[in-house]
Motif scaffolding. Structure first.
Motif, PDB file in Angstrom:
ATOM      1  N   SER A 116      32.661 -34.947 -17.190  1.00  0.00           N
ATOM      2  CA  SER A 116      32.110 -36.248 -17.590  1.00  0.00           C
ATOM      3  C   SER A 116      33.139 -37.092 -18.329  1.00  0.00           C
ATOM      4  CB  SER A 116      30.868 -36.047 -18.462  1.00  0.00           C
ATOM      5  OG  SER A 116      31.187 -35.249 -19.606  1.00  0.00           O
ATOM      6  N   ALA A 117      33.872 -36.489 -19.268  1.00  0.00           N
ATOM      7  CA  ALA A 117      34.902 -37.230 -20.008  1.00  0.00           C
ATOM      8  C   ALA A 117      36.052 -37.630 -19.099  1.00  0.00           C
ATOM      9  CB  ALA A 117      35.415 -36.390 -21.172  1.00  0.00           C
ATOM     10  N   ALA A 118      36.441 -36.718 -18.210  1.00  0.00           N
ATOM     11  CA  ALA A 118      37.536 -37.023 -17.279  1.00  0.00           C
ATOM     12  C   ALA A 118      37.150 -38.147 -16.331  1.00  0.00           C
ATOM     13  CB  ALA A 118      37.898 -35.770 -16.492  1.00  0.00           C
ATOM     14  N   THR A 119      35.897 -38.182 -15.911  1.00  0.00           N
ATOM     15  CA  THR A 119      35.445 -39.244 -15.011  1.00  0.00           C
ATOM     16  C   THR A 119      35.571 -40.611 -15.678  1.00  0.00           C
ATOM     17  OG1 THR A 119      33.894 -37.757 -13.906  1.00  0.00           O
ATOM     18  CG2 THR A 119      33.476 -40.118 -13.709  1.00  0.00           C
ATOM     19  N   ILE A 120      35.156 -40.697 -16.937  1.00  0.00           N
ATOM     20  CA  ILE A 120      35.249 -41.973 -17.666  1.00  0.00           C
ATOM     21  C   ILE A 120      36.704 -42.383 -17.861  1.00  0.00           C
ATOM     22  CG2 ILE A 120      34.777 -43.100 -19.869  1.00  0.00           C
ATOM     23  CD1 ILE A 120      32.267 -41.333 -20.084  1.00  0.00           C
ATOM     24  N   LEU A 121      37.540 -41.410 -18.299  1.00  0.00           N
ATOM     25  CA  LEU A 121      38.944 -41.731 -18.544  1.00  0.00           C
ATOM     26  C   LEU A 121      39.661 -42.114 -17.255  1.00  0.00           C
ATOM     27  CD1 LEU A 121      41.282 -41.953 -20.499  1.00  0.00           C
ATOM     28  CD2 LEU A 121      41.720 -39.492 -20.184  1.00  0.00           C
ATOM     29  N   ALA A 122      39.325 -41.448 -16.147  1.00  0.00           N
ATOM     30  CA  ALA A 122      39.940 -41.786 -14.856  1.00  0.00           C
ATOM     31  C   ALA A 122      39.623 -43.222 -14.475  1.00  0.00           C
ATOM     32  CB  ALA A 122      39.451 -40.827 -13.777  1.00  0.00           C
ATOM     33  N   CYS A 123      38.376 -43.633 -14.694  1.00  0.00           N
ATOM     34  CA  CYS A 123      37.995 -45.020 -14.382  1.00  0.00           C
ATOM     35  C   CYS A 123      38.755 -46.011 -15.256  1.00  0.00           C
ATOM     36  CB  CYS A 123      36.487 -45.205 -14.558  1.00  0.00           C
ATOM     37  SG  CYS A 123      35.489 -44.353 -13.324  1.00  0.00           S
ATOM     38  N   PRO A 134      44.104 -40.952 -11.228  1.00  0.00           N
ATOM     39  CA  PRO A 134      42.722 -40.497 -11.441  1.00  0.00           C
ATOM     40  C   PRO A 134      42.562 -38.978 -11.500  1.00  0.00           C
ATOM     41  CG  PRO A 134      43.020 -41.245  -9.179  1.00  0.00           C
ATOM     42  CD  PRO A 134      44.263 -41.604  -9.919  1.00  0.00           C
ATOM     43  N   ILE A 135      43.592 -38.218 -11.129  1.00  0.00           N
ATOM     44  CA  ILE A 135      43.496 -36.763 -11.163  1.00  0.00           C
ATOM     45  C   ILE A 135      43.809 -36.206 -12.551  1.00  0.00           C
ATOM     46  CG2 ILE A 135      44.379 -34.617 -10.165  1.00  0.00           C
ATOM     47  CD1 ILE A 135      45.189 -36.181  -7.709  1.00  0.00           C
ATOM     48  N   LEU A 136      44.758 -36.840 -13.239  1.00  0.00           N
ATOM     49  CA  LEU A 136      45.283 -36.287 -14.486  1.00  0.00           C
ATOM     50  C   LEU A 136      44.212 -35.937 -15.522  1.00  0.00           C
ATOM     51  CD1 LEU A 136      48.481 -38.483 -14.950  1.00  0.00           C
ATOM     52  CD2 LEU A 136      48.339 -36.111 -14.176  1.00  0.00           C
ATOM     53  N   PRO A 137      43.219 -36.787 -15.777  1.00  0.00           N
ATOM     54  CA  PRO A 137      42.237 -36.431 -16.816  1.00  0.00           C
ATOM     55  C   PRO A 137      41.494 -35.132 -16.548  1.00  0.00           C
ATOM     56  CG  PRO A 137      42.068 -38.762 -16.281  1.00  0.00           C
ATOM     57  CD  PRO A 137      42.977 -38.142 -15.259  1.00  0.00           C
ATOM     58  N   PHE A 138      41.360 -34.757 -15.270  1.00  0.00           N
ATOM     59  CA  PHE A 138      40.623 -33.539 -14.945  1.00  0.00           C
ATOM     60  C   PHE A 138      41.420 -32.269 -15.239  1.00  0.00           C
ATOM     61  CE2 PHE A 138      38.592 -36.852 -12.464  1.00  0.00           C
ATOM     62  CZ  PHE A 138      37.243 -36.564 -12.617  1.00  0.00           C
ATOM     63  N   LEU A 139      42.692 -32.426 -15.634  1.00  0.00           N
ATOM     64  CA  LEU A 139      43.507 -31.263 -15.961  1.00  0.00           C
ATOM     65  C   LEU A 139      43.128 -30.675 -17.310  1.00  0.00           C
ATOM     66  CD1 LEU A 139      47.020 -32.533 -14.798  1.00  0.00           C
ATOM     67  CD2 LEU A 139      45.685 -30.685 -13.760  1.00  0.00           C
ATOM     68  N   TRP A 140      42.605 -31.501 -18.245  1.00  0.00           N
ATOM     69  CA  TRP A 140      42.346 -30.986 -19.588  1.00  0.00           C
ATOM     70  C   TRP A 140      40.998 -31.415 -20.193  1.00  0.00           C
ATOM     71  CZ3 TRP A 140      45.908 -34.907 -18.669  1.00  0.00           C
ATOM     72  CH2 TRP A 140      45.656 -36.129 -19.265  1.00  0.00           C
ATOM     73  N   LEU A 141      40.248 -32.287 -19.517  1.00  0.00           N
ATOM     74  CA  LEU A 141      38.972 -32.746 -20.059  1.00  0.00           C
ATOM     75  C   LEU A 141      37.805 -32.219 -19.236  1.00  0.00           C
ATOM     76  CD1 LEU A 141      39.809 -36.518 -20.795  1.00  0.00           C
ATOM     77  CD2 LEU A 141      39.735 -34.631 -22.436  1.00  0.00           C
ATOM     78  N   SER A 142      36.629 -32.300 -19.833  1.00  0.00           N
ATOM     79  CA  SER A 142      35.420 -31.939 -19.100  1.00  0.00           C
ATOM     80  C   SER A 142      35.190 -32.969 -17.996  1.00  0.00           C
ATOM     81  CB  SER A 142      34.222 -31.912 -20.045  1.00  0.00           C
ATOM     82  OG  SER A 142      33.971 -33.210 -20.568  1.00  0.00           O
ATOM     83  N   SER A 186      28.991 -34.908  -7.250  1.00  0.00           N
ATOM     84  CA  SER A 186      28.195 -33.834  -6.628  1.00  0.00           C
ATOM     85  C   SER A 186      27.972 -32.664  -7.568  1.00  0.00           C
ATOM     86  CB  SER A 186      28.890 -33.354  -5.351  1.00  0.00           C
ATOM     87  OG  SER A 186      30.120 -32.705  -5.662  1.00  0.00           O
ATOM     88  N   GLY A 187      28.671 -32.667  -8.725  1.00  0.00           N
ATOM     89  CA  GLY A 187      28.440 -31.631  -9.728  1.00  0.00           C
ATOM     90  C   GLY A 187      29.285 -30.385  -9.587  1.00  0.00           C
ATOM     91  N   VAL A 188      30.396 -30.449  -8.845  1.00  0.00           N
ATOM     92  CA  VAL A 188      31.241 -29.264  -8.675  1.00  0.00           C
ATOM     93  C   VAL A 188      32.150 -29.099  -9.887  1.00  0.00           C
ATOM     94  CG1 VAL A 188      31.192 -29.474  -6.172  1.00  0.00           C
ATOM     95  CG2 VAL A 188      33.025 -30.572  -7.465  1.00  0.00           C
ATOM     96  N   SER A 189      32.877 -27.992  -9.940  1.00  0.00           N
ATOM     97  CA  SER A 189      33.749 -27.694 -11.073  1.00  0.00           C
ATOM     98  C   SER A 189      35.025 -28.532 -11.025  1.00  0.00           C
ATOM     99  CB  SER A 189      34.119 -26.210 -11.069  1.00  0.00           C
ATOM    100  OG  SER A 189      34.926 -25.900  -9.934  1.00  0.00           O
ATOM    101  N   ASN A 190      35.717 -28.574 -12.190  1.00  0.00           N
ATOM    102  CA  ASN A 190      36.990 -29.296 -12.266  1.00  0.00           C
ATOM    103  C   ASN A 190      38.032 -28.718 -11.321  1.00  0.00           C
ATOM    104  OD1 ASN A 190      35.971 -31.015 -14.190  1.00  0.00           O
ATOM    105  ND2 ASN A 190      37.692 -30.750 -15.610  1.00  0.00           N
ATOM    106  N   HIS A 191      38.003 -27.409 -11.153  1.00  0.00           N
ATOM    107  CA  HIS A 191      38.975 -26.767 -10.250  1.00  0.00           C
ATOM    108  C   HIS A 191      38.843 -27.330  -8.837  1.00  0.00           C
ATOM    109  CE1 HIS A 191      41.470 -23.640  -8.434  1.00  0.00           C
ATOM    110  NE2 HIS A 191      40.506 -23.470  -7.530  1.00  0.00           N
ATOM    111  N   PHE A 192      37.632 -27.481  -8.382  1.00  0.00           N
ATOM    112  CA  PHE A 192      37.416 -28.005  -7.038  1.00  0.00           C
ATOM    113  C   PHE A 192      37.800 -29.485  -6.972  1.00  0.00           C
ATOM    114  CE2 PHE A 192      34.928 -29.475  -3.388  1.00  0.00           C
ATOM    115  CZ  PHE A 192      35.250 -28.501  -2.463  1.00  0.00           C
TER     116      PHE A 192
END
Length: 356
Positions: free
Chosen positions: A297-304, A287-295, A164-170
């Protein structure tokens, strides 16, 4: 060696040496498993090891002076590793799969008896493995389903929000909320499920206090017969059993339990709940961990990627324990998990675009 020995082809020598190495290694696997067992199971495993040694002699006779020690297949080495270090459940499950896919079925140089032995071994190992599966079925089921539910549900939740395009914090706030809510729900649901199952079994299990009434029963009326008939015995069997108990009611043996179900296989409600909670939380955290330090788009790929690896591991483990090909189960888990996540990501993108 007999004088009529003929020089085999290079292809035959290579294949026979591999069979020889595998037979030796598999015999060692069964002996290693037997060393951890006692009584009947130990005798069965040693008997299978002896059969593998007989197969080894067949290949030695065919190879003659060409007999050489080579390394067994990687899969056979893995089975030996599990047998020596991790107990019998995984090793037996692997051996069940291997015995059912014996190469002797299509090898013209293997005897029909050897092929038949392998098929029978598969059934023997299936029976032995079933005992271990029953012992670990309750809490292990909760752990596996908890881990998979955590992986799939939270990845789907996180990707849906990320789309949906929200921020990493959300995204992180949503992910951790989903982790906690899902883990608590899984733990509570597992506790209720297992506890309810135990209560149902308890309601069907004979009351031990009833046995105290046996000495006061009318021997001629023989109402005790009705108890055994209600428990599934035929009229003749129930009558015989009742007569035996009534004729010896003055002895402790008369405190008959009337048979009953063993509810220990259900497991503990608390243990199942705790396992489910921990494993769901562990899976949901990945799947949450990558969003702690990556952008995003990058966190989404790494989570997958991370969730895909975890799904393949859990699917492979279930495949091994069930005697099914682990790769097929691993790929199935991967397709289901990433498929669900892909749907929610697409929906997140759709609704995010429409809102903006």
């Amino acid at each position: 060696m007999s004088s009529d020995w003929e020089q085999p082809t290079k292809a035959q020598i290579k294949r026979w040496r591999k069979h020889l190495a595998n037979e030796r290694a598999e015999a060692d696997v069964y002996r290693a498993l037997a060393s951890r067992k006692e009584g009947e199971e130990r005798e069965i495993l040693l008997a299978i090891a002896e059969a593998e040694s007989r197969h080894e002699q067949h290949w030695l006779r065919l190879l003659g002076p060409e007999a050489r020690s080579i390394a067994p297949d990687i899969s056979t080495q893995v089975k030996g590793f599990f047998a020596r270090h991790f107990g019998s459940v995984f090793a037996l499950a692997l051996m069940q799969s291997a015995e059912s896919r014996s190469p002797y079925l299509s090898d013209a140089d293997a005897t029909a008896q050897m092929s038949a032995d392998e098929r029978i071994h598969a059934e023997v190992v299936r029976g032995l493995a079933a005992r271990g599966r029953e012992q670990m079925s309750g809490n292990f089921r909760a752990a596996v389903f908890g881990m998979n539910d955590g992986l799939v549900s939270n990845l789907a939740l996180v990707l849906g929000i990320a789309g949906s395009g929200v921020s990493n914090h959300f995204i992180l706030l949503t992910g951790f909320s989903g982790l906690l809510a899902g883990a608590l729900s899984m733990g509570a649901g597992e506790y209720v499920s297992v506890s309810s199952q135990r209560e149902l079994l308890d309601a069907s299990t004979p009351n031990p206090d009833t046995a105290a009434a046996i000495p006061q029963l009318d021997v001629n009326a023989n109402e005790l017969e009705l108890v055994y008939r209600a428990r599934g015995m035929s009229a003749e069997e129930a009558r015989s059993r009742a007569r035996t108990v009534l004729s010896h009611f003055e002895h402790p043996a008369a405190q008959d339990s009337f048979g009953g179900a063993n509810n220990e296989v259900v497991g503990s409600g608390f243990a199942a709940a705790w396992s489910s909670f921990l494993f769901f939380a562990s899976g949901a955290l990945i799947p949450i961990l990558p969003f702690l330090w990556l952008s995003t788009s990058a966190a989404t790929i790494l989570a997958c990627v991370l969730v895909g690896i975890a799904l393949m591991l859990t699917g492979g483990i279930v495949g091994v324990l069930s005697g099914a090909p682990p790769l097929r189960r691993a790929l199935r888990q991967l397709a289901i998990g990433l498929g669900a996540a892909g749907v929610t990501y697409a929906l997140g993108m759709l609704f995010g675009t429409s809102v903006s």
